[in-house]
Design an enzyme around this catalytic site. Structure first.
Site, PDB file in Angstrom:
ATOM      1  CE  LYS A  26      12.802 -11.283  -1.307  1.00  0.00           C
ATOM      2  NZ  LYS A  26      11.763 -11.692  -0.611  1.00  0.00           N
ATOM      3  NE  ARG A 103       8.019 -11.274  -5.175  1.00  0.00           N
ATOM      4  CZ  ARG A 103       8.833 -10.665  -5.082  1.00  0.00           C
ATOM      5  NH1 ARG A 103       9.995 -10.964  -5.725  1.00  0.00           N
ATOM      6  NH2 ARG A 103       8.425  -9.507  -4.439  1.00  0.00           N
ATOM      7  NE  ARG A 139       9.708  -3.267   4.171  1.00  0.00           N
ATOM      8  CZ  ARG A 139      10.080  -4.400   3.396  1.00  0.00           C
ATOM      9  NH1 ARG A 139      10.751  -5.211   3.515  1.00  0.00           N
ATOM     10  NH2 ARG A 139       8.971  -4.346   2.314  1.00  0.00           N
ATOM     11  NE  ARG A 171       8.611  -1.567  -1.003  1.00  0.00           N
ATOM     12  CZ  ARG A 171       8.972  -2.961  -1.344  1.00  0.00           C
ATOM     13  NH1 ARG A 171      10.050  -3.229  -0.755  1.00  0.00           N
ATOM     14  NH2 ARG A 171       8.056  -3.687  -1.644  1.00  0.00           N
ATOM     15  NE  ARG A 182       4.800  -6.672  -0.917  1.00  0.00           N
ATOM     16  CZ  ARG A 182       5.380  -5.709  -0.119  1.00  0.00           C
ATOM     17  NH1 ARG A 182       4.461  -4.754   0.123  1.00  0.00           N
ATOM     18  NH2 ARG A 182       6.470  -5.666   0.423  1.00  0.00           N
TER      19      ARG A 182
HETATM   20  P1  ADP Z   1       8.870  -7.519  -1.365  1.00  0.00           P
HETATM   21  O1  ADP Z   1       9.760  -8.547  -1.644  1.00  0.00           O
HETATM   22  O2  ADP Z   1       8.779  -6.842  -0.350  1.00  0.00           O
HETATM   23  O3  ADP Z   1       7.391  -7.907  -1.691  1.00  0.00           O
HETATM   24  P2  ADP Z   1       9.843  -6.350  -4.060  1.00  0.00           P
HETATM   25  O4  ADP Z   1      10.595  -4.869  -3.998  1.00  0.00           O
HETATM   26  O5  ADP Z   1      10.650  -7.591  -4.168  1.00  0.00           O
HETATM   27  O6  ADP Z   1       9.169  -6.482  -2.683  1.00  0.00           O
HETATM   28  O7  ADP Z   1       8.447  -6.408  -4.822  1.00  0.00           O
HETATM   29  C1  ADP Z   1       7.507  -5.080  -5.051  1.00  0.00           C
HETATM   30  C2  ADP Z   1       6.760  -5.660  -6.128  1.00  0.00           C
HETATM   31  O8  ADP Z   1       7.228  -5.727  -7.546  1.00  0.00           O
HETATM   32  C3  ADP Z   1       6.058  -6.793  -6.010  1.00  0.00           C
HETATM   33  O9  ADP Z   1       4.828  -6.608  -5.092  1.00  0.00           O
HETATM   34  C4  ADP Z   1       5.618  -7.395  -7.122  1.00  0.00           C
HETATM   35  O10 ADP Z   1       4.254  -6.515  -7.819  1.00  0.00           O
HETATM   36  C5  ADP Z   1       6.666  -6.827  -7.960  1.00  0.00           C
HETATM   37  N1  ADP Z   1       7.746  -7.945  -8.364  1.00  0.00           N
HETATM   38  C6  ADP Z   1       8.772  -8.095  -7.864  1.00  0.00           C
HETATM   39  N2  ADP Z   1       9.731  -9.166  -8.355  1.00  0.00           N
HETATM   40  C7  ADP Z   1       8.814  -9.731  -9.079  1.00  0.00           C
HETATM   41  C8  ADP Z   1       8.651 -10.922  -9.544  1.00  0.00           C
HETATM   42  N3  ADP Z   1      10.046 -11.452  -9.812  1.00  0.00           N
HETATM   43  N4  ADP Z   1       7.636 -11.359 -10.391  1.00  0.00           N
HETATM   44  C9  ADP Z   1       6.725 -10.712 -10.495  1.00  0.00           C
HETATM   45  N5  ADP Z   1       6.375  -9.335  -9.930  1.00  0.00           N
HETATM   46  C10 ADP Z   1       7.481  -9.086  -9.114  1.00  0.00           C
END
Ligand code: ADP
Ligand code: ZN
Length: 266
Positions: A26, A103, A139, A171, A182
């Site tokens: 993404k 999400r 990554r 990260r 996740r």
């Molecule tokens: P990835 O898609 O690789 O899991 P992100 O950078 O999108 O990583 O998200 C990192 C963290 O931020 C997630 O594991 C979660 O804790 C939080 N997060 C991100 N987007 C959301 C969302 N839409 N709702 C709830 N938590 C979120």
């Protein structure tokens, strides 16, 4: 006007949502869309920025606790941050690419009731590769522009971002335990409302794999140590995969087909 300029003009103001599991690309597809002029809105980046800018607030401390474990940050924190962002003048004018949100079903309901999304892109990546790409592929992301790299798509100079020269880091939540968490959450809470989204919006699938009949130039394929990489697909077969360049081409071709019928494809 060349093709790229035509595509930019056609895509201006469009609201695009990227959908798919952690590690499906993404972030990099968002960069490709940003290059066409859309504003990139990422819930992960927005949350990390909020925590960095204001580390001592109750909200930040609460958010960090969830993020550290790879759990979802509660809706009452995430929703206002993202909706505020999407309603900014810049997003309304230029359009946006939204990544990492919604999400949960509740997040999706709020988003679709308030904003008219032009296109949802589902990034289809074999399950086997999701963990593999992040962990085995090591990554790493750019601290400045968030472009992602791995051993399958390495930067030209190790440790340095091709695009902006920023430093590449791993990260802290890219560890096996957090990623499994996740992925589990994605299956339980996120993937489940994809059908629902299909009813509300225009959805297109953007696969990362290349079918056997497809004739693809070598420069568009993922390689590991110089050899074309084959992945086990969810259907049990084996497929080649597109690299960053290949995926960008596939994405732009799809957008041209959807939004700019006058763009010449070659
Ligand atoms: P990835 O898609 O690789 O899991 P992100 O950078 O999108 O990583 O998200 C990192 C963290 O931020 C997630 O594991 C979660 O804790 C939080 N997060 C991100 N987007 C959301 C969302 N839409 N709702 C709830 N938590 C979120
Ligand atoms: Zn960078």
């Amino acid at each position: 006007m060349d093709n790229m300029e035509r595509l930019k003009a056609a895509i201006r103001g469009k609201k695009i949502l990227l959908f798919g599991p952690p590690g499906c690309g993404k972030g990099n597809r968002s960069k490709d869309l940003e290059a066409l002029g859309l504003v990139h809105v990422s819930s992960g980046i927005a949350l990390r920025a909020r925590v960095r800018d204001d580390p001592d607030s109750g909200l930040s401390k609460k958010a960090v606790n969830f993020m550290k474990r790879g759990e979802l940050v509660p809706d009452d924190i995430v929703v206002p941050i993202i909706m505020e962002h999407l309603n900014r003048e810049e997003c309304r004018k230029k359009g946006f690419v939204l990544d990492g949100f919604p999400r949960t079903k509740a997040q999706a309901d709020i988003l679709f009731s308030q904003i008219n999304i032009d296109l949802v892109l589902f990034l289809d990546v074999p399950r086997k590769f999701l963990l593999y790409g992040i962990i085995e592929g090591n990554r790493r992301v750019c601290v400045d522009c968030a472009t992602g790299y791995s051993d399958f798509d390495p930067p030209r100079v190790e440790g340095v971002c091709d695009k902006c020269g920023g430093k590449l880091i791993r990260r802290t939540d890219d560890n096996i335990h957090t990623i499994e968490n996740r992925l589990k959450l994605y299956d339980q809470q996120t993937k489940t409302f994809l059908q629902d989204i299909k009813k509300k919006a225009n959805l297109e699938i953007l696969p990362i794999t290349v079918s056997d009949e497809d004739i693809i130039e070598d420069k568009y394929l993922k390689k590991l140590k110089g050899r074309v990489y084959w992945v086990q697909t969810d259907q049990g077969g084996k497929s080649r995969m597109l690299n960053l360049k290949g995926m960008r081409k596939r994405l732009y071709d799809l957008l041209a087909e959807k939004f700019a019928t006058s763009v010449r494809r070659d």
